[in-house]
Design an enzyme around this catalytic site. Structure first.
Site: not given
Length: 493
Positions: A303, A309, A311, A343
């Site tokens: 983080s 942290k 994650n 087309r």
């Protein structure tokens, strides 16, 4: 990668040199040039281009010689990249021919003759997809091999099954891994079975120019090169498919976009299966749950503000791909439904980025998921701890089935009494619920009908996992080709 101008800054799930190499602008250019080179070879084989033409065109199609940025800018003039790329290709062929001993051989006759831009770009995108899908399936088989191993290793590892976010029944982590495997293997098998066809049709989808070529070429008439060679435009298209490794097409599909939408649907279904795993892992790796953990790697999960942290970024990236893919698949269907005339005016053009986006997301997410599955950390102790939070209440279904007949009352009345026991137990503090529920049950059913030992067995979660082992076995047995893979790296070409 530096020539692409798009490094995936805002799409980290696909920001990989391996993904860019297979899906970037230079890969698209290479696929277009490969189609042109293969077509030149087809024409020469059939006697519709001078001997030696294919070698010249093939040498001219070395993708490093082309400026992707210039081609992209000039593509605005004709609304597709084939037109400016062809101009550059013809220029390269002229240069190469000018340096040939004895002078030019007329290799320009082998460049794009009787084709139209859509033939080339559709075939090139199918070729690009073929290459991506090969790499994608190699990553998937690494993932499914790891998931199969987890299913077998944890066949008896108890955990709690959750329904509508709440504890529901005893479960096994082996079955959870087997169900993850099931989703990925089923989607991968569908993708693997897809046919990616060559496209041909000419300017209006009638093969008019190809017919004139086949019937009226002065080179073909009486040419020894043409003797015994294919001559109809359908034969030429089949020969092109063979050289490119694409599927044969019974007819032009320039306005019937099932090959594109089927590929998009298969890719989206595969990322759906990835998303299911990622969503489960995002919950199960929460600190308060802590049943699973992503593989650890230096610098991953950090983080910018909170040093503590860790994650679960692999799951985050995989889930981001799963959330984006359905919208891209929808775009392909929206385009297919609006392919007006012979087309279309914009629908075809709106496919390109959506299809490439799906290929990028699927391959990027598959690479992330393989790493996650192969390094997944499993914490059986935490699974058992969470299982025990609900205590014997988790066995309420088993209790209702086994004890209700012993109460001697009407079955509906018996179930109502047992529900009252559950309701009363839930009023107690969580720490007391197991003791209270067992006490109530013991009081409700005489020991003559249910011994203490039988009651303990009834409230043992290991005795109420149903056919979990057999379900896992059946899932793995249904997809034997996805339960093993080559050594890491050997299956990636």
């Amino acid at each position: 990668m530096s020539g692409d101008g798009d490094f995936g800054l805002l799409s980290p799930v696909s920001a990989s040199p391996a993904v860019v190499a297979l899906t970037g602008d230079r890969a698209v250019i290479a696929a277009i040039l490969d189609v042109e080179a293969a077509w030149a070879s087809v024409l020469e084989d059939a006697g519709f281009a001078p001997a030696g033409s294919a070698a010249v065109v093939t040498e001219a199609t070395e993708s490093w010689a082309y400026d992707a940025a210039s081609i992209a800018e000039r593509a605005q003039g004709g609304a597709n990249p084939v037109i400016p790329l062809l101009a550059d290709l013809r220029g390269r062929v002229r240069q190469l021919e000018a340096g040939l001993p004895g002078g030019a051989i007329g290799a320009l006759a082998a460049v794009h003759t009787s084709l139209t831009s859509q033939d080339v770009l559709d075939s090139a995108l199918m070729l690009l997809a073929h290459r991506v899908v090969s790499a994608l399936l190699a990553e998937v088989k690494g993932t499914t091999t790891a998931l199969a191993a987890l299913a077998e290793q944890h066949g008896d590892t108890l955990c709690v099954g959750r329904s509508l976010t709440q504890h529901a029944l005893p479960f096994t982590f082996g079955l959870k891994a087997a169900q993850w495997f099931h989703g990925v293997a089923a989607a991968a098998r569908r993708l693997e079975a897809l046919e990616l066809p060559v496209q041909f049709g000419g300017a209006g989808g009638t093969l008019a120019a190809g017919t004139v070529l086949a019937e009226g070429s002065p080179l073909a008439e009486g040419s020894p090169l043409a003797e015994g060679s294919p001559s109809s435009p359908f034969d030429l298209a089949d020969a092109l498919a063979g050289k490119l490794g694409l599927a044969l097409a019974a007819a032009p599909w320039h306005t019937n976009r099932l090959p594109v939408t089927a590929l998009g649907d298969a890719l989206a279904s595969l990322t759906d299966s990835f998303g299911k795993i990622a969503s489960d892992l995002l919950f199960l790796s929460r600190p308060e749950v802590a049943e699973l953990g992503e593989p650890l790697a230096a610098g991953r999960g950090v983080s910018s503000a909170m040093p503590q942290k860790q994650n679960p970024v692999l799951s985050v990236l995989i889930r981001s791909a799963a959330l984006q893919a359905p919208g891209l698949a929808m775009q392909l269907h929206l385009a297919a439904a609006n392919f007006n005339d012979e087309r279309p005016d914009g629908a075809w053009h709106s496919e390109w980025q959506a299809l490439r986006g799906l290929l990028r997301l699927a391959l990027g997410a598959a690479t992330q998921l393989r790493e996650l599955a192969e390094g997944l950390r499993v914490f059986p102790e935490a699974m058992r701890r969470n299982l025990e939070i609900a205590g014997p209440l988790l066995l309420s279904e088993a209790v209702a089935s086994s004890i209700a007949p012993l109460l001697g009352a009407d079955r509906s009345d018996a179930k109502a009494k047992l529900q009252a026991v559950v309701d009363e137990t839930l009023q107690a503090p969580v720490a007391e619920q197991a003791r209270i529920y067992t006490k109530f049950l013991r009081e409700a059913v005489p020991a003559s009908k249910l011994t203490d030992e039988e009651l303990r067995a009834l409230l043992d979660p290991a005795n109420y996992v149903g056919e979990a082992p057999e379900i896992s076995r059946r899932i793995l047995a249904a997809y034997p080709e996805f339960t093993h893979t080559n050594p890491k790296g050997a299956d990636r070409g």
